[in-house]
Scaffold this active site. Structure first.
Site, PDB file in Angstrom:
ATOM      1  N   LEU A  61      37.467   4.010  17.779  1.00 32.60           N
ATOM      2  CA  LEU A  61      37.317   3.880  16.331  1.00 32.60           C
ATOM      3  C   LEU A  61      36.556   5.053  15.728  1.00 32.60           C
ATOM      4  O   LEU A  61      35.510   5.452  16.229  1.00 32.60           O
ATOM      5  CB  LEU A  61      36.559   2.590  16.002  1.00 32.60           C
ATOM      6  CG  LEU A  61      36.247   2.397  14.515  1.00 32.60           C
ATOM      7  CD1 LEU A  61      37.227   1.415  13.892  1.00 32.60           C
ATOM      8  CD2 LEU A  61      34.830   1.914  14.293  1.00 32.60           C
ATOM      9  N   ASP A 114      32.823   6.262   9.211  1.00 35.06           N
ATOM     10  CA  ASP A 114      32.219   7.124   8.200  1.00 35.06           C
ATOM     11  C   ASP A 114      32.048   8.580   8.647  1.00 35.06           C
ATOM     12  O   ASP A 114      31.620   8.832   9.778  1.00 35.06           O
ATOM     13  CB  ASP A 114      30.828   6.609   7.838  1.00 35.06           C
ATOM     14  CG  ASP A 114      30.810   5.188   7.327  1.00 35.06           C
ATOM     15  OD1 ASP A 114      31.856   4.536   7.374  1.00 35.06           O
ATOM     16  OD2 ASP A 114      29.743   4.738   6.884  1.00 35.06           O
TER      17      ASP A 114
END
Length: 500
Positions: free
Chosen positions: A45, A48
């Site tokens: 993953l 940000d």
């Protein structure tokens, strides 16, 4: 989809895990939906963007990273570097959760420097006790030129009383003769807030200054994430990601939005005075947690990166392959006539390969596409002459694919992904609509694997979305009276190599 246990989510990365992750990378690199010019996770993953800066002659960009799968777990900071904001090279993990104060992850934050010997990295240390109670700490670490990270022995800023465990995403910057850190937070009454800290030295001690007030703010939120304050020319821009805000007509349709205000910043009294309404930074489906770089190379401008994704959203096609997330193209932000303009920050002539389709005044002059849609390309449309325009990307004979349409009568631009085979978070709608007060002048569409970024009217509006077309969704159609249009094949500028 696999159900991840807490133990799996908070598994510590070990040296012996490299072989396992390399196999995972080899598998996901074959994905139909990997990009060739957007930053994407090596494995697992990406969310940000963090620690964005122009330091020692290179752009340094970290992303929040969980290596083992497409879920939120124990977070690291992964580094990519670039000379030009277009060609990005994987450099590996730099920030590890290896202290007690960040034992459950290195969460988001920013970067700052004053010389070429140390890059300050401000981040949130996510600490949990054995009974899983969270204590958020704000940390200022240092990165040396060789990539070595030096962390403080103790947290830089402790959790603030009167606020919940949700205190995160420190923005570190200099103001006059001292330093500020702006932190996103949630009050004990469950409403969103921004906290401002001050220090004479970056190393501290840091003291709470005041809660930052937004003059006239009347939005209901339960959290304000990823705050950023930038001065562009003579104006300040406050960027943040409010959670829990209600939709207003066609605006703020996403579960969580990325927003901004232009105005005046009174640092002493900790008040931001907006000059205009709250606006969305991106009016598409998937854009969040944007951050501006600390840089001194572009004057009267900011340089921004965002996560092409959103918290609590799911992207099943790539999730099932073991990866999730991309970062946006870098954007150059300017304020012109009181309005924000967002344009690609890189020299995109280096991205375009040969022209594979060209039309002038509605007449096709060159066509190598023969109606077939490439997975990575740049599409440019201009001269609509107050006529309707429609693009259908990755359509079939029976479906519209990703449809970008403009109504000259309504002055509406609509992004519609509702007929694609793979629905993406349909509970939050399948269309996004923007009103163009002065009509449509030009479009640029940057299509890359599973990400589309639509720049409208030379940066007046940007709309970003994820899409996962299947192999049979491969048609390209365009219509519009008298339009000029060109499609360019895209070069690879981000190497999809394995590096830990």
């Amino acid at each position: 989809m696999k159900e991840w246990t807490r133990a799996e989510r908070y598994r510590q990365l070990q040296k012996q895990d490299t072989a396992e992750l390399q196999v995972l990378h080899q598998q996901i690199a074959q994905s139909l939906w990997r990009g060739c010019y957007h930053v994407q996770p090596v494995t697992g993953l990406l969310n940000d963007p963090n620690g964005f800066s122009y330091w020692r002659g290179k752009w340094h960009l970290f992303y929040q990273y969980f290596p083992f799968g497409p879920v939120h777990g124990l977070k690291y900071w992964y580094l990519v570097e670039s000379d030009d904001l277009l060609h990005w090279q994987n450099e590996g993990i730099r920030l590890y959760p290896d202290k007690d104060y960040d034992n459950r992850g290195c969460y988001s934050g920013s970067a700052y420097f004053e010389d070429d010997q140390k890059l300050y990295l401000a981040y949130t240390g996510n600490h949990r006790t054995p009974d899983w109670i969270r204590h958020p700490y704000q940390i200022v670490a240092e990165m040396k030129p060789d990539g070595t990270i030096i962390k403080p022995d103790k947290p830089t800023i402790l959790p603030k009383d009167g606020y919940t465990e949700h205190q995160r995403d420190p923005k570190l910057f200099r103001y006059d003769d001292h330093y500020d850190i702006l932190v996103g937070a949630q009050r004990n009454d469950g409403t969103g807030a921004l906290l401002l800290y001050r220090s004479d030295k970056i190393e501290g001690p840091w003291k709470f200054h005041k809660e930052l007030t937004i003059d006239g703010w009347n939005k209901d939120t339960f959290m304000l994430e990823c705050p950023d304050l930038e001065k562009i020319g003579g104006k300040w821009i406050l960027l943040f990601s409010p959670q829990g805000m209600k939709a207003e007509g066609t605006r703020f349709q996403n579960k969580y939005n990325n927003t901004y205000l232009i105005g005046r910043f009174d640092e002493e009294n900790a008040v931001f005075y907006p000059e205009g309404d709250l606006k969305e930074l991106d009016e598409g489906f998937d854009f969040y947690a944007a951050q501006c770089a600390y840089q001194n190379t572009m004057k009267d401008a900011a340089v921004l990166e965002g996560w092409v994704g959103c918290g609590d959203m799911v992207y099943p096609p790539s999730d099932e392959e073991g990866w999730s997330g991309m970062l946006s193209l870098a954007r150059k932000l300017t304020i012109e006539d009181g309005k924000l303009k967002q344009r690609p920050a890189a020299d995109l002539s280096q991205l375009k390969d040969k022209c594979i389709f060209k039309a002038e005044k509605g007449e096709i002059k060159h066509d190598e596409m023969l109606g077939m849609m490439p997975s990575a390309c740049v599409i440019e449309v201009g001269n609509p002459d107050d006529a309707d325009v429609k693009l259908n990307l990755f359509s079939t004979t029976m479906t519209r694919g990703l449809e970008i349409s403009y109504s000259s009568r309504k002055k509406e631009l609509v992004l519609d992904r509702g007929t694609l085979h793979n629905p993406i978070n349909p509970d939050f709608g399948t269309t996004r609509t923007v009103i163009l007060e002065k009509g449509l002048d030009q479009l640029q569409v940057f299509m890359d694997g599973s990400t589309a970024e639509v720049f409208v009217n030379d940066g007046e509006t940007v709309m970003t979305c994820r899409l996962f077309p299947e192999k049979d969704e491969n048609l390209f159609r365009i219509s519009g009276k008298n339009i000029d249009a060109a499609v360019y094949a895209a070069k690879r500028t981000v190497q999809d190599d394995f590096r830990m």
